[in-house]
Design an enzyme around this catalytic site. Sequence first.
Site, PDB file in Angstrom:
ATOM      1  N   HIS A   1       0.892  -1.298   0.045  1.00  0.00           N
ATOM      2  CA  HIS A   1       0.018  -0.056   0.096  1.00  0.00           C
ATOM      3  C   HIS A   1       0.823   1.270  -0.119  1.00  0.00           C
ATOM      4  O   HIS A   1       0.827   2.092   0.896  1.00  0.00           O
ATOM      5  CB  HIS A   1      -0.850   0.002   1.272  1.00  0.00           C
ATOM      6  CG  HIS A   1      -1.989   0.922   1.375  1.00  0.00           C
ATOM      7  ND1 HIS A   1      -2.346   1.820  -0.102  1.00  0.00           N
ATOM      8  CD2 HIS A   1      -3.016   1.247   1.971  1.00  0.00           C
ATOM      9  CE1 HIS A   1      -3.371   2.406   0.236  1.00  0.00           C
ATOM     10  NE2 HIS A   1      -3.896   2.125   1.430  1.00  0.00           N
TER      11      HIS A   1
ATOM     12  N   ASP B   1      -2.696  -0.663  12.339  1.00  0.00           N
ATOM     13  CA  ASP B   1      -3.817  -0.806  11.493  1.00  0.00           C
ATOM     14  C   ASP B   1      -4.909  -1.880  12.024  1.00  0.00           C
ATOM     15  O   ASP B   1      -4.715  -2.417  13.291  1.00  0.00           O
ATOM     16  CB  ASP B   1      -3.135  -1.438  10.173  1.00  0.00           C
ATOM     17  CG  ASP B   1      -4.158  -1.127   8.956  1.00  0.00           C
ATOM     18  OD1 ASP B   1      -5.202  -0.692   9.167  1.00  0.00           O
ATOM     19  OD2 ASP B   1      -3.716  -1.639   7.834  1.00  0.00           O
TER      20      ASP B   1
END
Length: 213
Positions: free
Chosen positions: A39, A130
């Site tokens: 990402h 996360d």
Amino acid sequence: MLSRFVDMIMIRTFEEATLQEMAEHASVPVINGLTNRTHPCQIMADILTYEEHRGSIAGKKVVWSGDGNNVCASLMQAAGQFGFDFTFTGPPTLDPEQVWVDFARGQGVKVEIERDPVKAVEGADLVVTDTWVSMHDPQSAKERRHNQLRAYQVNEALMVHAKPDALFMHCLPAHRDEEVTSAVMDGPNSVVFDEAENRLHAQKAVMRWCLGV
């Protein structure tokens, strides 16, 4: 067809192979918006956010607590590119891929895997986490992930072991009081909303670079 219609393509997909296939056949720039494995656009925003608040990230200590997922992978790549040290703390079943560890170490930065989250965050300049369960993970994975990751929650008791001015980041959306407590997320060291805004600015810069303007 897409290459005839547009000047660039940003693709968010699950399999990295899909991204690679698109890039291989497109005649316009292809930007990785997200895959299961990486990402990078998120990390560009994270670096921008850190440097807005604290100056250069080179030589700093960044700690990831939780699942060694796609965001973690790109942060490890960034460690090699931007010259900061990286510590992963999480269960062995969710370690980041060895290829990312090797890449960062190959660039000359210090990469550690520390199972004790308190030891991991000692002296940290930035603490990142996360969600424990990704948007597309099956519900059956939720309880299993929570059991593995509960000890790695970022809370006030953990953050007190980092540097007093250590920043906290999360790519959002967060599950409050799961991977991070509301006290940390809404606290003075949290920059999660600046981080979210900087996705816009960082990705405009990526687009400008792709177009050569």
